[in-house]
Design an enzyme around this catalytic site. Structure first.
Site, short mmCIF file in Angstrom:
data_model
loop_
_atom_site.label_atom_id
_atom_site.label_comp_id
_atom_site.label_asym_id
_atom_site.label_seq_id
_atom_site.Cartn_x
_atom_site.Cartn_y
_atom_site.Cartn_z
N HIS A 1 -3.77 -5.14 0.64
CA HIS A 1 -3.17 -5.64 1.88
C HIS A 1 -3.18 -7.17 1.92
O HIS A 1 -4.21 -7.77 2.22
CB HIS A 1 -3.94 -5.09 3.09
CG HIS A 1 -3.67 -3.64 3.33
ND1 HIS A 1 -2.61 -3.20 4.07
CD2 HIS A 1 -4.31 -2.54 2.87
CE1 HIS A 1 -2.60 -1.89 4.07
NE2 HIS A 1 -3.62 -1.45 3.35
N SER B 1 4.17 -15.84 32.51
CA SER B 1 5.15 -16.16 33.55
C SER B 1 5.35 -17.68 33.64
O SER B 1 6.44 -18.15 33.94
CB SER B 1 4.75 -15.57 34.90
OG SER B 1 3.57 -16.14 35.39
N SER B 2 4.30 -18.44 33.33
CA SER B 2 4.46 -19.90 33.38
C SER B 2 5.41 -20.39 32.28
O SER B 2 6.23 -21.28 32.51
CB SER B 2 3.11 -20.60 33.22
OG SER B 2 2.23 -20.19 34.23
N SER C 1 2.54 -15.92 38.36
CA SER C 1 1.21 -15.38 38.65
C SER C 1 0.11 -16.38 38.34
O SER C 1 -1.05 -16.15 38.65
CB SER C 1 0.98 -14.14 37.78
OG SER C 1 0.91 -14.54 36.42
N GLY C 2 0.47 -17.48 37.69
CA GLY C 2 -0.55 -18.42 37.23
C GLY C 2 -0.94 -18.15 35.79
O GLY C 2 -1.63 -18.94 35.16
N GLY C 3 -0.50 -17.01 35.25
CA GLY C 3 -0.82 -16.66 33.87
C GLY C 3 0.12 -17.37 32.90
O GLY C 3 1.13 -17.95 33.31
N VAL C 4 -0.21 -17.28 31.62
CA VAL C 4 0.53 -18.05 30.62
C VAL C 4 1.97 -17.53 30.45
O VAL C 4 2.91 -18.33 30.35
CB VAL C 4 -0.25 -18.14 29.28
CG1 VAL C 4 -0.51 -16.81 28.67
CG2 VAL C 4 0.44 -19.04 28.29
N CYS D 1 0.84 -1.20 0.00
CA CYS D 1 0.00 0.00 0.00
C CYS D 1 0.88 1.26 0.00
O CYS D 1 1.56 1.53 -0.97
CB CYS D 1 -0.97 -0.04 1.19
SG CYS D 1 -2.24 1.22 1.06
N GLU E 1 -1.96 -9.09 4.02
CA GLU E 1 -1.97 -9.62 5.39
C GLU E 1 -3.37 -9.79 5.98
O GLU E 1 -3.54 -10.49 6.96
CB GLU E 1 -1.12 -8.73 6.30
CG GLU E 1 -1.65 -7.33 6.59
CD GLU E 1 -1.37 -6.31 5.49
OE1 GLU E 1 -1.04 -6.72 4.35
OE2 GLU E 1 -1.53 -5.11 5.75
#
Ligand code: XMP
Length: 526
Positions: free
Chosen positions: A183, A243-244, A238-241, A92, A185
């Site tokens: 575009h 940090s795990s 933290s239990g989140g993806v 573009c 994408e």
């Protein structure tokens, strides 16, 4: 303070550079290229040629832009980009810019084209070689432009033309410079992925080296190299993806030399703290420290009504609890954090990125802690973090976890927080989650949760009048949390959840369903 990321491999890793002129789809271009198995980086449009060449890219993409090539401050890249011998694809604005810079003619927009636009392929090679383009229905692209290339630069040929006779694609096979007006994408360009892949694999001769496995191998090597023989690293969980995944990478790289600290502030969902603690304890070789700080957080928050104040108190307390523990351990030199690529872009290190996060995540630890930082996910998009997590063997309970605010349920209790309200909300939320999962709707929703509205109303329970709290249910569809649409949940599901909440939770008087989209609402209530 030193920073170490996973990609310290410099010119070794095959990569494509996207020069970002501020187009709305720049990030999407990057994701499509990575999905094709090629690593790429978004760089500000004015990155110097010296810096670009240091990365040794296999190809350069010039993104779209809200600007016109004729606007006074039209963004331009270093002119050496055009003569550096590296293949280029302008998309573009990128096509208009390279046309103008290389001696073509660009006409100021008199015939803007927006939306799906058909084109005819004039020359198949190299961008339109796939069989899919033999079907005229697939020869269309998503357009969003005012200016148009009137005359391509010398030595360029027209590869595709729209029905309006505008140039849909141009190219110079000798210099390997191409431009597409549409575009490729976006989802609405049916052959878009093919065009991008043809550029990557036929023109740039890339190979598909960007895979979760290659990322992991590289990250593990960098972590080992950074930590040397003896250094120890601490990681806040933290239990989140994110940090795990960091934790599982550290585990693979240095095993027992990593220490994990899980600060349990008490605002996770019912049973979640125990569930993640069990997983971490069983699966990680390093020391796992579960800090039960629930009372401490409740005390700090007593009587606090303002949501931003709640966030600040929780953030500050989290840092304090973490810091006291980490510093008491004495011999730790590194702190591993789950910063991901959109955080890097959103914090302004790439020009043209308009979105700045307003939420400072709990778990984001300040530099003053004095550790050197390792940020192994700094180059990954969220979906790539999940793929890496899956390759590392993380369970779906973590990988498919819905986005959850750092301050957790504390911002889902309107008004002041008490233990009683928290327990009630956890039960209501667990019932709602259970029924959504049973109905097989979990994967179709972005977030779904209960809110303690802080309003008490009258009802009848048994033969008596009963005063108790109103619980609100919220379920939304979204792509990125920037906008969201309230989910049209089946009435029988809502009925069941309402009956269970008022039936199983003695105090609950009423259940309401939130039918506000974002904007004008936000996803959370606070
Ligand atoms: P809103 O409510 O602004 O939320 O539409 C957008 C997304 O951000 C999450 N959210 C937070 N995440 N700390 C976080 O880490 C916070 O303080 C916070 N507040 C909202 C929200 O759950 C949604 O996914």
């Amino acid at each position: 303070m030193k920073y170490f990321l996973a990609d310290d491999s410099g010119s070794f890793r095959e990569k494509v550079v996207i020069l970002d002129f501020g187009g709305q789809y720049s990030m999407l271009i990057a994701r499509r290229i990575r999905e094709s198995g090629v690593y790429c980086e978004l760089l500000p449009f004015d990155t110097s040629w010296n810096k670009i060449i240091e990365l040794n890219p296999a190809g350069i993409i010039l993104s779209g832009s809200p600007a016109s090539v004729y606007s006074e401050d039209a963004p331009r890249c270093d002119p050496a980009v055009y003569s550096g011998g590296i293949p280029i694809l302008g998309i573009c604005y990128g096509m208009q810019l390279l046309s103008l810079e290389l001696g073509g003619e660009v006409k100021r927009g008199t015939r803007p084209e927006f939306g799906r636009t058909s084109f005819n392929v004039v020359e198949k090679k190299p961008l339109f070689t796939d069989d899919l383009f033999l079907d005229q229905a697939n020869n269309c692209g998503w357009m969003s432009h005012q200016d148009e290339v009137l005359k391509p630069p010398p030595n360029f040929t027209v590869l595709a033309r729209t029905e309006n006779n505008t140039m849909a694609a141009i190219g110079d096979n000798n210099r390997k410079i191409y431009g597409v007006q549409f575009h490729p994408e976006v989802f609405h360009t049916p052959g878009g992925n093919n065009v991008l892949k043809n550029f990557l694999f036929s023109v740039c001769e890339c190979s598909q080296t960007w895979t979760p496995r290659s990322f992991i191998d590289n990250a593990v090597e960098i972590i080992r190299h950074t930590l040397g023989e003896d250094d120890k690293v601490v990681c806040a969980l933290s239990g989140g993806v994110d940090s795990s995944v960091v934790a599982f990478l550290l585990d693979k790289a240095v095993g027992e030399r990593a220490v994990y600290i899980f600060v349990d502030h008490g605002f996770l969902r019912l049973g979640e703290a125990e569930q993640v603690a069990k997983l971490y304890r069983e699966r990680l070789k390093g020391q796992f420290i579960h800090l039960d700080a629930r009372q401490q957080f409740l005390e700090k928050l007593a009587g606090v009504l303002d949501p931003e104040e709640k966030r600040m108190i929780i953030g500050a307390e989290f840092i304090k609890v973490f810091k006291d523990q980490a510093l008491s351990m004495g011999d730790i030199t590194y702190l591993a954090q789950g910063t991901i690529y959109p955080d890097v872009i959103e914090s302004g290190s790439v020009s043209g990125a308009a979105v700045i996060k307003s939420h400072h995540n709990v778990g984001g630890l300040p530099e003053e802690l004095g550790f050197d930082l390792i940020e192994p996910l700094r180059e990954l998009f969220k979906d790539e973090v999940r793929l890496v997590g899956a390759e590392l063997g993380l369970p779906d309970t973590i990988l498919k976890r819905q986005p959850f605010p750092g301050p957790g349920l504390a911002v889902r209790i309107i008004g002041d927080i008490t233990e009683k309200k928290l327990i009630l909300l956890k039960k209501a939320d667990a019932i709602f989650r259970e029924e959504i999962i049973k109905s097989d709707l979990a994967d179709t929703l972005w977030q779904y949760f209960a809110v303690y509205t802080g309003i008490d109303v009258v009802g009848v329970k048994g033969d008596d009048r009963h005063y108790g709290p109103v619980i609100a249910l919220r379920a939304v569809h979204s792509e990125d949390a920037m906008t969201a649409d309230w989910a049209r949940l089946p009435h029988n599901l809502l009925e069941k959840v309402s009956a269970r909440i008022t039936g199983e939770i003695e105090e609950a008087a009423r259940v309401v369903y939130d039918i506000t989209s974002k904007p004008p609402g936000t996803i959370e209530w606070e």
